[in-house]
Design an enzyme around this catalytic site. Structure first.
Site, short mmCIF file in Angstrom:
data_model
loop_
_atom_site.label_atom_id
_atom_site.label_comp_id
_atom_site.label_asym_id
_atom_site.label_seq_id
_atom_site.Cartn_x
_atom_site.Cartn_y
_atom_site.Cartn_z
NE ARG A 239 -3.54 -2.50 2.31
CZ ARG A 239 -4.48 -2.93 1.47
NH1 ARG A 239 -4.92 -2.15 0.51
NH2 ARG A 239 -4.98 -4.14 1.60
CG HIS B 52 -0.70 -9.46 -6.04
ND1 HIS B 52 -0.90 -8.12 -6.27
CD2 HIS B 52 -1.79 -10.09 -6.53
CE1 HIS B 52 -2.08 -7.96 -6.85
NE2 HIS B 52 -2.64 -9.13 -7.03
CE1 TYR C 181 -3.88 -5.86 -4.29
CE2 TYR C 181 -3.62 -5.13 -2.02
CZ TYR C 181 -3.85 -6.13 -2.93
OH TYR C 181 -4.05 -7.42 -2.50
CG HIS D 115 -4.84 -5.99 -10.11
ND1 HIS D 115 -5.64 -5.58 -9.09
CD2 HIS D 115 -4.46 -7.25 -9.78
CE1 HIS D 115 -5.76 -6.54 -8.18
NE2 HIS D 115 -5.04 -7.56 -8.58
CD GLU E 293 -5.41 -11.08 -10.25
OE1 GLU E 293 -4.46 -10.45 -9.74
OE2 GLU E 293 -6.31 -11.61 -9.58
CG ASP F 193 -8.91 -14.02 -9.03
OD1 ASP F 193 -9.98 -14.62 -8.78
OD2 ASP F 193 -8.24 -13.45 -8.16
CG HIS G 260 -10.74 -11.35 -10.20
ND1 HIS G 260 -9.48 -10.80 -10.25
CD2 HIS G 260 -11.11 -11.32 -8.89
CE1 HIS G 260 -9.10 -10.45 -9.03
NE2 HIS G 260 -10.07 -10.76 -8.19
CG HIS H 100 -4.73 -14.97 -8.08
ND1 HIS H 100 -4.75 -13.61 -8.24
CD2 HIS H 100 -3.44 -15.30 -7.83
CE1 HIS H 100 -3.53 -13.14 -8.10
NE2 HIS H 100 -2.71 -14.14 -7.85
CG ASP I 189 -11.87 -8.53 -6.45
OD1 ASP I 189 -11.98 -9.72 -6.08
OD2 ASP I 189 -10.78 -7.99 -6.69
CG HIS J 47 -11.06 -13.10 -3.30
ND1 HIS J 47 -9.69 -13.10 -3.31
CD2 HIS J 47 -11.44 -12.41 -4.39
CE1 HIS J 47 -9.26 -12.43 -4.36
NE2 HIS J 47 -10.31 -11.99 -5.03
CD GLU K 250 -5.17 -13.35 -4.97
OE1 GLU K 250 -6.20 -13.39 -5.68
OE2 GLU K 250 -4.26 -12.54 -5.15
ZN LIG Z 1 -9.88 -10.39 -6.25
ZN LIG Z 2 -6.39 -12.36 -7.64
#
Ligand SMILES: [Zn+2]
Ligand SMILES: [Zn+2]
Length: 333
Positions: free
Chosen positions: A58, A91, A94, A131, A188, A222, A225, A259, A272, A274, A304
């Site tokens: 982050r 990963h 973000y 992403h 992804e 994913d 997703h 994922h 999104d 999970h 995830e």
């Molecule tokens: Zn996700």
């Molecule tokens: Zn993912």
């Protein structure tokens, strides 16, 4: 490749391997305290793959890796299945948006992504999931409404096409700066929330077609997703067709990580969220189709999903990975 379908016992005769190790099933694990913590936990849970953040995801800036961190990470891998760098997936942050229409933000994103790849290369991690990015309606100034479903068949809009081009250009810059690197960016699939690109498989294919060194660009699917983006994978036949469609529009051969998440959010919701395996809305057929597809046998499949303890007292990662391994190992009813 043919040996992949043989039984665990014949394939790994040197020592017993767990189904998770055999099928390369694992989870995103914490690096709290030390980078090597994720490897140590994966080894102790006897998982076959691991995803980690190499830095605080982050924040824009990260301290360079120290010599000590690198040698500890290498020591944690030594003598384990994780000597194989394809079992470890990073990963990225973000904050990175390689599609940003804002030049400063894109330059920052490129620098952050480049730094991530430098870290991966030093660590011997072969895959860096990212992403694709969000176009932020940079061309027309008009964003889609959250309730508008994804149109998976139509041509990209002007905003989307410009965003896809900016992603390809950003990746070209990074590839040029990091000539000769082994680690690959894996773009992804997304749910298409907000102005995010990558919800349609052909977005990924188009980016790969546009970059100057496509052999350095890979993909990550994913499962949550794809479902939330609106691909109908409700039956074994439909799930198989979705993977065939991915192959036609982007290329299954370029997928280097999966994922494996179930989805709490409904089909085609573009949300999104999970869910634990089997407790969401994706359905067994879809997850089984992915787990058993021969193209994915040699690649990392990571959860995830939320941490903590399941009702039976076991860690959720143990419960979820065991369920995945079971589905991976058994032919559908
Ligand atoms: Zn996700
Ligand atoms: Zn993912």
């Amino acid at each position: 490749m043919t040996t992949r379908s043989q039984k665990t016992t014949t394939m790994d005769s040197k020592q017993d391997v767990t189904p998770c190790e055999h099928y390369r099933i694992g989870s995103h694990l914490s690096t709290s305290g030390a980078l090597r913590a994720a490897i140590d936990e994966a080894v102790s849970l006897r998982l076959g793959a691991v995803q980690l953040f190499t830095r605080n995801q982050r924040q824009w800036n990260a301290k360079p890796l120290t010599h000590e961190e690198l040698s500890e990470f290498a020591a944690a891998r030594r003598g384990t299945l994780f000597e194989d760098g394809t079992r470890i997936v990073s990963h990225n942050s973000y904050l990175v948006n390689l599609a940003s229409p804002d030049a400063d933000n894109r330059a920052k994103s490129i620098a952050c992504e480049r730094a991530e790849l430098e870290r991966c290369e030093l660590l011997g991690v072969m895959t860096s999931v990212s992403h694709p990015g969000a176009h932020l309606a940079g061309t027309t100034g008009v964003a889609r409404k959250p309730k508008d479903p994804n149109d998976l068949d139509c041509e990209p809009s002007a905003d989307e096409l410009d965003g896809l081009k900016r992603i390809a250009q950003s990746i070209d810059t990074i590839h040029r700066d990091l000539a000769g690197y082994k680690v690959r960016i894996a773009l992804e699939t997304t749910t298409g929330s907000g102005t995010n690109l990558g919800y349609a498989f052909h977005h990924l294919g188009r980016i790969r077609d546009m970059v100057k060194e496509p052999e350095r660009l890979a993909f990550c699917i994913d499962t949550c997703h794809v479902f939330a983006a609106g691909y109908d994978c409700s039956t074994a036949a439909n799930a198989g067709a979705v993977l065939q469609r991915f192959d036609a529009e982007a290329g299954l051969a370029h997928v280097v990580a999966i994922h494996v998440n179930d989805s709490e959010a409904p089909f085609a919701s573009r949300k999104d969220r999970h869910a634990h395996i089997g407790l969401g809305l994706c359905g067994e057929a879809w997850l089984r189709a992915v787990l058993r597809h021969p193209a994915f046998a040699p690649i990392a499949k990571v959860l995830e999903t939320e941490k903590g303890l399941a009702p039976d007292g076991r860690a959720w990662d143990v419960v979820n990975s065991a369920q995945l391994a079971q589905w991976a190992s058994v032919q559908v009813k």
